[in-house]
Design a protein around this motif. Structure first.
Motif, mmCIF file in Angstrom:
data_model
loop_
_atom_site.group_PDB
_atom_site.id
_atom_site.type_symbol
_atom_site.label_atom_id
_atom_site.label_comp_id
_atom_site.label_asym_id
_atom_site.label_seq_id
_atom_site.Cartn_x
_atom_site.Cartn_y
_atom_site.Cartn_z
ATOM 1 N N LEU A 1 5.270 9.563 -0.691
ATOM 2 C CA LEU A 1 6.440 8.684 -0.797
ATOM 3 C C LEU A 1 7.250 8.693 0.495
ATOM 4 N N SER A 2 7.418 9.880 1.080
ATOM 5 C CA SER A 2 8.174 9.984 2.336
ATOM 6 C C SER A 2 7.507 9.174 3.442
ATOM 7 N N VAL A 3 6.192 9.274 3.542
ATOM 8 C CA VAL A 3 5.474 8.536 4.582
ATOM 9 C C VAL A 3 5.565 7.038 4.325
ATOM 10 N N VAL A 4 5.468 6.617 3.077
ATOM 11 C CA VAL A 4 5.574 5.194 2.744
ATOM 12 C C VAL A 4 6.967 4.668 3.105
ATOM 13 N N VAL A 5 7.999 5.399 2.742
ATOM 14 C CA VAL A 5 9.370 4.968 3.039
ATOM 15 C C VAL A 5 9.588 4.847 4.539
ATOM 16 N N LEU A 6 9.113 5.838 5.284
ATOM 17 C CA LEU A 6 9.331 5.836 6.733
ATOM 18 C C LEU A 6 8.424 4.849 7.469
ATOM 19 N N ARG A 7 7.600 4.160 6.733
ATOM 20 C CA ARG A 7 6.851 3.052 7.341
ATOM 21 C C ARG A 7 7.810 1.941 7.761
ATOM 22 N N TRP A 8 8.964 1.853 7.067
ATOM 23 C CA TRP A 8 9.938 0.803 7.369
ATOM 24 C C TRP A 8 11.311 1.340 7.775
ATOM 25 N N GLY B 1 -3.161 12.416 9.022
ATOM 26 C CA GLY B 1 -4.034 11.554 8.232
ATOM 27 C C GLY B 1 -3.245 10.524 7.436
ATOM 28 N N LEU B 2 -2.119 10.947 6.867
ATOM 29 C CA LEU B 2 -1.303 10.025 6.071
ATOM 30 C C LEU B 2 -0.726 8.897 6.911
ATOM 31 N N ILE B 3 -0.144 9.235 8.063
ATOM 32 C CA ILE B 3 0.476 8.161 8.843
ATOM 33 C C ILE B 3 -0.577 7.231 9.446
ATOM 34 N N GLU B 4 -1.741 7.765 9.778
ATOM 35 C CA GLU B 4 -2.808 6.902 10.276
ATOM 36 C C GLU B 4 -3.297 5.957 9.169
ATOM 37 N N LEU B 5 -3.244 6.414 7.936
ATOM 38 C CA LEU B 5 -3.689 5.602 6.811
ATOM 39 C C LEU B 5 -2.647 4.563 6.412
ATOM 40 N N LEU B 6 -1.369 4.953 6.460
ATOM 41 C CA LEU B 6 -0.314 4.120 5.886
ATOM 42 C C LEU B 6 0.541 3.385 6.911
#
Length: 218
Positions: free
Chosen positions: A10-17, A127-132
């Motif tokens: 969730l943290s990685v998804v939120v920080l995508r924006w 891995g998460l940030i490269e994916l998302l």
């Protein structure tokens, strides 16, 4: 375990924006300043990638991670080369092979250190940030969150305090000097470069000509 994976994803998804206004290292440096009875100093201005001079991503890729646009978070060729150098020259300073993606994951989600536990978390978050995230988003967060001087974080702050300008107006030469400083920004001051830094600047300016810009990514 479920809570850990859910919260981190969730943290990685939120920080995508959402802009990254603070990082663990910023708070650590403030604590260190207080412990040393120094004035608390933290300069950080978030700016979008399109308000950062295009030469800065080129410079950091030329200096830190030439294969940034080709790899998926880990440059195994660079890791192999670094390992061979370290084996061949065990008495010299150890070479690393951290990519911009790994450094971004470390800066945003983790703490400084060399333990295997922290390295494991670094692999996970990379891995998460490269994916998302897109490569552009990884670069945007990297250039806004990385330490670029004593109490200075991100492109716009270093542009102001070292060059008296904005991130958008940085020259090609200034971008190369910033890239030179990144391995140790508290030792290497991009605003007052040493002869060693000027030599490295020339090398990076040369190598920037062969780096694919973000705008040309497939």
């Amino acid at each position: 375990m479920v809570a850990f994976f859910a919260s981190t994803i969730l943290s990685v998804v939120v920080l995508r924006w959402v802009p990254v206004y603070f990082t663990p290292l910023m708070f650590i440096r403030l604590v260190q300043q207080q412990a040393n009875h120094q004035e608390l100093t933290l300069h950080h201005h978030w700016v979008p990638l399109d308000e950062i001079a295009p030469s800065l991503p080129l410079a950091v890729m030329a200096s830190e991670d030439a294969r940034f646009l080709q790899h998926h978070g880990f440059d195994f060729k660079a890791i192999e080369q670094a390992a061979m150098r370290n084996i061949k020259h065990p008495d010299k300073r150890k070479h690393g092979a951290s990519t911009i993606s790994q450094q971004t994951a470390k800066n945003v989600f983790l703490w400084p250190g060399r333990s295997w536990v922290r390295k494991g978390f670094e692999v996970y978050f990379t891995g998460l940030i490269e994916l998302l995230w897109s490569k552009e988003r990884i670069m945007e967060v990297y250039l806004n969150s990385i330490e670029m001087g004593d109490g200075i974080y991100g492109a716009d702050a270093v542009a102001e305090y070292h060059f008296g300008t904005t991130a958008a107006e940085l020259t090609r030469g200034q971008c190369a000097l910033i890239a030179v400083s990144l391995p140790n920004p508290r030792r290497f001051n991009s605003g007052h470069p040493s002869s060693y830094m000027l030599k490295r600047q020339r090398r990076i300016l040369h190598e920037m000509r062969f780096v694919t810009p973000l705008s040309a990514k497939e």
